[in-house]
Design a protein around this motif. Sequence first.
Motif, short mmCIF file in Angstrom:
data_model
loop_
_atom_site.label_atom_id
_atom_site.label_comp_id
_atom_site.label_asym_id
_atom_site.label_seq_id
_atom_site.Cartn_x
_atom_site.Cartn_y
_atom_site.Cartn_z
N THR A 76 -2.57 -21.03 14.42
CA THR A 76 -1.12 -21.25 14.45
C THR A 76 -0.42 -20.05 13.83
O THR A 76 -0.96 -19.38 12.94
N ILE A 77 0.78 -19.77 14.32
CA ILE A 77 1.58 -18.65 13.82
C ILE A 77 2.81 -19.20 13.12
O ILE A 77 3.57 -19.99 13.69
N ASP A 78 3.01 -18.78 11.89
CA ASP A 78 4.17 -19.18 11.09
C ASP A 78 5.03 -17.94 10.86
O ASP A 78 4.56 -16.97 10.25
N MET A 79 6.25 -17.94 11.37
CA MET A 79 7.14 -16.79 11.23
C MET A 79 8.18 -17.06 10.15
O MET A 79 8.85 -18.10 10.18
N ARG A 80 8.31 -16.12 9.23
CA ARG A 80 9.25 -16.27 8.12
C ARG A 80 10.06 -14.98 7.97
O ARG A 80 9.53 -13.96 7.53
N PHE A 81 11.32 -15.05 8.37
CA PHE A 81 12.17 -13.87 8.28
C PHE A 81 13.44 -14.21 7.49
O PHE A 81 13.96 -15.33 7.60
N PRO A 82 13.92 -13.26 6.71
CA PRO A 82 15.16 -13.52 5.97
C PRO A 82 16.35 -13.60 6.91
O PRO A 82 16.29 -13.15 8.07
N ALA A 83 17.43 -14.17 6.41
CA ALA A 83 18.64 -14.32 7.24
C ALA A 83 19.17 -12.97 7.69
O ALA A 83 19.67 -12.82 8.81
N ARG A 84 19.07 -11.97 6.82
CA ARG A 84 19.55 -10.63 7.16
C ARG A 84 18.45 -9.62 6.86
O ARG A 84 17.90 -9.59 5.75
N LEU A 85 18.16 -8.83 7.85
CA LEU A 85 17.15 -7.79 7.70
C LEU A 85 17.63 -6.55 8.44
O LEU A 85 17.98 -6.63 9.61
N PRO A 86 17.67 -5.39 7.79
CA PRO A 86 18.17 -4.20 8.48
C PRO A 86 17.23 -3.77 9.60
O PRO A 86 16.01 -4.02 9.56
N ASN A 87 17.79 -3.14 10.60
CA ASN A 87 16.99 -2.60 11.70
C ASN A 87 16.18 -1.40 11.22
O ASN A 87 16.54 -0.74 10.24
N ARG B 198 10.48 -8.33 4.87
CA ARG B 198 11.39 -8.21 3.73
C ARG B 198 11.88 -6.78 3.65
O ARG B 198 11.26 -5.86 4.21
N GLU B 199 13.00 -6.59 2.98
CA GLU B 199 13.51 -5.24 2.74
C GLU B 199 13.06 -4.78 1.37
O GLU B 199 12.96 -5.58 0.42
N ALA B 200 12.75 -3.51 1.24
CA ALA B 200 12.31 -2.95 -0.04
C ALA B 200 12.76 -1.51 -0.14
O ALA B 200 13.04 -0.85 0.87
#
Length: 520
Positions: free
Chosen positions: A237-248, A282-284
């Motif tokens: 199974t694939i679980d995708m977790r992305f923040p509401a805002r992520l820069p390109n 995530r952004e860093a």
Amino acid sequence: MRRSEEQFRILVQGVTDYAIYMLDTSGHVSSWNIGAERIKGYKQHEIIGQHFSRFYTEEDLNEGLPDIALATAFRTGRYEKEGWRVRKDGTRFWANVIIDAVRNDDGELIGFAKVTRDVTERMNAQKELAKAREALFQSQKMEAIGQLTGGVAHDFNNLLMAVLGSLELLRKRISADPRALDLLDNAVEAAQRGSSLTQRMLAFARRQDLDLQTVDLPGLVDNVADLLERSIGPAITIDMRFPARLPNVTADPNQLELALLNLAVNARDAMPNGGKIVISAREATVAGGDPDMAAGRYACLSISDEGEGMDKETLDRAIEPFYTTKGVGKGTGLGLPMVHGIMKQSGGQLVLRSEPQKGTTAELWLPVAQEQEITAPVRAMEVQATPEKRALKVLAVDDDALVLMNTVAMLEELGHEVIEASSGQDALGLLEQNPDIDLVVTDQAMPRMTGTQLLGHIKERSPSLPVILVTGYSELPKDFSKVPLLSKPFMLSQLSKKLAEALSSAAAAPDEDAAEAPAS
């Protein structure tokens, strides 16, 4: 003598960089200088009469090292060793310890003189130096492997060019015997797998073309979700977790999709009984001083599994080309090296974290795009260049006889008249003799005169003559980035489309020049 002894006592007591003190014959502290107080943290009244073993770690006490130290000093007169010691507050420091046996004029043992020096900073500096040397060695090793791999892939592409091109032309001429066609198709598939292998080698060597664009990571992952699910099967199974805002980010979307697919397949293989893959981002911000990445903003796309994981030795070698822990025939050992090469060429980094039986996390660090607006990429399959219908007079240039023969045969199959040249110098002479040549197809990597150098001479003499550069890997100077480029190995349809593209670009060039000219 009393004055001399007093001066010596003052000298010993005044030393602050060394812990200098006496032990009685059984190892109890009988004197204590200010250096010992500074290094070990005990006041004189707290430690006099205490056994010196309290400075040792629990591990050393279990091995009986204090008794071994005194026994050695008693037997040989001196004991010296480095190891961890414990301060009063429980912290540890790396110590250089010397214990000398002290005897009277009759040779009778009356105690031990002990000198301890805190050399933690020296040890840490040596560790950092060793770490830097190892990092340099690994970098030089990988660079050497990359150069070797890129050179092998380039030559292999030349061979595959001749094989694939010849097989394609042969298929048009072979009889309709199903068995013969099956064998021919099998040979084509094997050659195409070889081509895929060279592309991975070139990716590791950072010598393939990248079409860097502004990419929306969540959107890209969502677009390939169906492909990922089909590739890894129903047990995962694939679980995708992305923040509401992520820069390109800046990346080649096609290559990034390929990297993501490779990592997902690796995760699947690490979980033979099924499990879950987590894809997150995530952004860093990376500060200056990181040897692997330039300072700046990054987006980190991570792929984590619950699989078998890797031990330190395997993890350290994971991105070496052709290194694999999979069974024979189950992996080429080029998946992770390819991803590593794509990330480095994109200005990012592949970071692997793993522990045995705790799974693996692969992180794709990509630089945040300066321009956040996304331009819809033009996929190769969307380009519908109209093949050129009229017969052309084409000059084909290549120093490899096999490749030249194959290129000439393909051009003739398309209905064009072909003149052959085996070097750039020969090509210039043939251009002088044949001013009616319509187009030049030239290899890039040739001795004495490269394809780009030949192109420079052609543009000086015939600026409007279209030229197609053929290359086994990305090797063109930046000034030639807009020149029609055909990557080896190519098929008949790709050559036909590139001919049409080159002629269209040459036809449009005068109009563009006129548009840029100032009004008179």
